[in-house]
Motif scaffolding. Structure first.
Motif, PDB file in Angstrom:
ATOM      1  N   CYS A 126     -15.131 -10.804  -2.280  1.00  0.00           N
ATOM      2  CA  CYS A 126     -14.979 -11.517  -3.545  1.00  0.00           C
ATOM      3  C   CYS A 126     -14.671 -12.977  -3.238  1.00  0.00           C
ATOM      4  O   CYS A 126     -13.805 -13.270  -2.396  1.00  0.00           O
ATOM      5  N   TYR A 149     -15.180  -2.629  -6.994  1.00  0.00           N
ATOM      6  CA  TYR A 149     -16.540  -2.566  -6.460  1.00  0.00           C
ATOM      7  C   TYR A 149     -16.636  -1.588  -5.291  1.00  0.00           C
ATOM      8  O   TYR A 149     -17.662  -0.917  -5.120  1.00  0.00           O
ATOM      9  N   SER A 207     -16.968   1.774  -6.860  1.00  0.00           N
ATOM     10  CA  SER A 207     -18.331   1.950  -7.349  1.00  0.00           C
ATOM     11  C   SER A 207     -19.310   2.134  -6.201  1.00  0.00           C
ATOM     12  O   SER A 207     -20.279   2.891  -6.318  1.00  0.00           O
ATOM     13  N   PHE A 236     -22.009  -5.920  -1.128  1.00  0.00           N
ATOM     14  CA  PHE A 236     -21.889  -6.657  -2.389  1.00  0.00           C
ATOM     15  C   PHE A 236     -21.143  -7.959  -2.155  1.00  0.00           C
ATOM     16  O   PHE A 236     -20.347  -8.088  -1.217  1.00  0.00           O
ATOM     17  N   ILE A 258     -19.046 -10.600  -4.868  1.00  0.00           N
ATOM     18  CA  ILE A 258     -18.578 -10.858  -6.223  1.00  0.00           C
ATOM     19  C   ILE A 258     -18.193 -12.330  -6.313  1.00  0.00           C
ATOM     20  O   ILE A 258     -17.434 -12.826  -5.475  1.00  0.00           O
ATOM     21  N   ASP A 308     -22.376 -10.846  -9.587  1.00  0.00           N
ATOM     22  CA  ASP A 308     -22.421 -10.011  -8.386  1.00  0.00           C
ATOM     23  C   ASP A 308     -23.834  -9.950  -7.834  1.00  0.00           C
ATOM     24  O   ASP A 308     -24.817 -10.093  -8.563  1.00  0.00           O
ATOM     25  N   ILE A 327     -25.703  -7.220  -5.356  1.00  0.00           N
ATOM     26  CA  ILE A 327     -25.446  -5.873  -4.851  1.00  0.00           C
ATOM     27  C   ILE A 327     -26.659  -5.355  -4.099  1.00  0.00           C
ATOM     28  O   ILE A 327     -27.806  -5.567  -4.528  1.00  0.00           O
TER      29      ILE A 327
END
Length: 507
Positions: free
Chosen positions: A134, A159, A162, A210, A212, A234, A236
């Motif tokens: 991030c 995240y 997820s 990912f 962010i 984001d 991904i």
């Protein structure tokens, strides 16, 4: 993105009531680009210091040899006794040392949770490492360090959960009190719901990476609390796309923090978070019980929707040619032109809007306005004939239901209204088939998402993803409101999807 109240029925969904923005006279695109990126702030979820096993060694002194003495003649009248006491003491000390050594080695060798008798309790698994990071794109340096750290940790944990299709654990990031704990449970349930819906899908929606990005837009202090409004983007890498990047931006978040950086309240405008809060607000019970009931209802409904789509795919595979009721039309639709336009007007890290058309992000969503623009770019002409939803036009932002080339129709920017136009229009204008088999979709077609009994969102198909046998298994889309490009259809929390298959138009 839901349908609008009566006063704003010409916009796609209910939203914040502001004066509609008129399109700028300039032809330059409207871009909200982030400020210069600051150095990325990384947050690792790994346990940095694993307990070290120590093999303690106990050194014993070598036994002392008794000094040699010259033999002495026994004293008369007394018996000679052999002394056993020193040997008994030495044996006792040796047993104690050996016992201590055994216990120490057993404790250091056994995993946490096991006992020295060899009970079958298992060790706690080490925290999984993060697959992404991030970063603050702008405004992070204006926040207290504790708030920066909490924001970074919150997004990385969500995240990562997820990415593994799991529920996150966030409770240590929230402050005390019922309101903060309710916010925590709602956030955990929202991410859990998204993960469960993705786990149902036919493609692997775990993440291999990912990034962010956070753009701080506004901060305000009230006493000892600080409220932070920011936009989230984001990039991904979903596993099934083999390293290809799917992007989204324009996701709005509002956090309230205590002075020590703990979260007191949070709102997020994204599909899964909106659904959980909408359904929770209608529950008869609140708190943990109400949130569990909300999650159960939504997961059950999503499972039924996913099963319905799976049945459609089986029907398509059995008879690909028989899944569409193709209507004749005078002119063909330029699918590639529609897709090219969609790619031009979707932002990667900040929302991008064209000044030629109205912008409805603040009135429930810009999604159907965006898909209408894409169809128009693909050659579908504006339709001024008929009344209200029998028209499809945009000449200005002023609502107009008359058969004239002025104003706009509700079908241009409304999700349900556009669906009604597709079904009711005849003669001049768009020719399209609604509610056909989803797996007959092609680039340039429109998908609409629904949940909880409402149709909420329109997107444009940009690409068909085939399985190893060459059959369609997934679709990539482009959208506005939350800007998304190369985004998997199945990665939405909305599980109910219907197809509007665009064929062309009549002169």
């Amino acid at each position: 993105m839901a349908n609008s109240p009566e006063s704003w029925k010409y916009h796609s969904g209910a939203g914040r009531q502001r004066t509609p923005r008129q399109p700028a006279q300039s032809a330059q695109p409207v871009r909200r680009a982030p400020a210069k990126r600051t150095a990325p702030r990384r947050s690792s979820l790994e346990a940095r210091y694993a307990p070290q096993t120590q093999n303690r060694q106990v050194r014993r002194p070598a036994p002392r040899q008794p000094a040699q003495r010259p033999p002495q003649a026994p004293r008369p009248g007394r018996r000679r006794r052999s002394s056993l006491l020193p040997w008994a003491l030495a044996a006792l000390v040796s047993c104690l040392i050996l016992g201590f050594t055994y216990v120490w080695s057993a404790r250091t060798a056994l995993p946490a949770g096991a006992d020295a008798s060899g009970a079958a309790s298992q060790a706690e698994p080490a925290p999984a490492s993060s697959v992404g990071e991030c970063v603050f794109r702008s405004g992070g340096g204006e926040l207290p360090q504790a708030v920066q750290d909490t924001l970074t940790e919150w997004f990385v944990r969500c995240y990562n959960a997820s990415a593994r299709l799991e529920a996150p654990k966030l409770d240590d990031l929230y402050g005390p009190g019922a309101a903060a704990q309710e916010a925590c449970l709602l956030d955990e349930a929202s991410v859990d719901f998204i993960s469960q819906v993705r786990a149902m899908q036919p493609v692997d929606l775990t993440m291999t990476g990912f990034t962010i990005g956070l753009t701080v837009e506004e901060t305000s202090w009230e006493g000892e609390t600080i409220t932070v409004s920011l936009q989230e983007d984001d990039q991904i890498q979903f596993a099934f796309l083999n390293g290809r990047t799917s992007s989204s931006c324009g996701i709005e978040n509002t956090f309230t923090f205590s002075a020590d950086g703990k979260i007191l309240a949070h709102e997020k405008t994204e599909d899964g978070f909106n659904l959980v809060r909408d359904v929770y607000s209608r529950q008869s019970s609140s708190g943990e019980a109400g949130i569990k009931s909300t999650l159960s209802q939504l997961v059950s409904a999503a499972k039924a929707d996913v099963d319905k789509l799976a049945s459609q795919r089986q029907q398509y595979l059995a008879d690909p040619e028989g899944q569409s009721n193709l209507q004749p039309c005078d002119m063909a639709y330029d699918r590639q032109a529609a897709v090219d336009y969609a790619r031009q007007w979707v932002g990667l890290t900040a929302m991008t809007r064209t000044p030629q058309w109205g912008i409805y992000d603040d009135y429930g969503g810009n999604c159907n306005n965006f898909t209408s623009q894409c169809l128009y770019a693909g050659g579908i002409p504006m339709d001024i004939y008929g009344y209200d939803t029998q028209q499809w036009k945009w000449y200005s932002d002023v609502p107009n239901s008359y058969s004239e080339a002025r104003g706009r129709s509700s079908s241009w920017s409304g999700v349900d209204e556009f669906y009604t136009y597709v079904n009711e229009n005849s003669g001049y204008g768009l020719v399209a088939e609604a509610d056909g088999n989803l797996y007959a979709a092609q680039p340039g077609d429109v998908l609409q998402y629904g949940a909880d009994g409402e149709w909420k969102h329109s997107v444009l198909v940009t690409e068909v993803v085939n399985d190893a046998s060459g059959q369609p298994v997934e679709f990539l889309i482009a959208s506005n409101t939350t800007d998304r490009i190369d985004w998997p259809m199945s990665a939405y929390a909305y599980a109910d999807v219907r197809l509007i298959h665009v064929l062309g138009y009549n002169n």
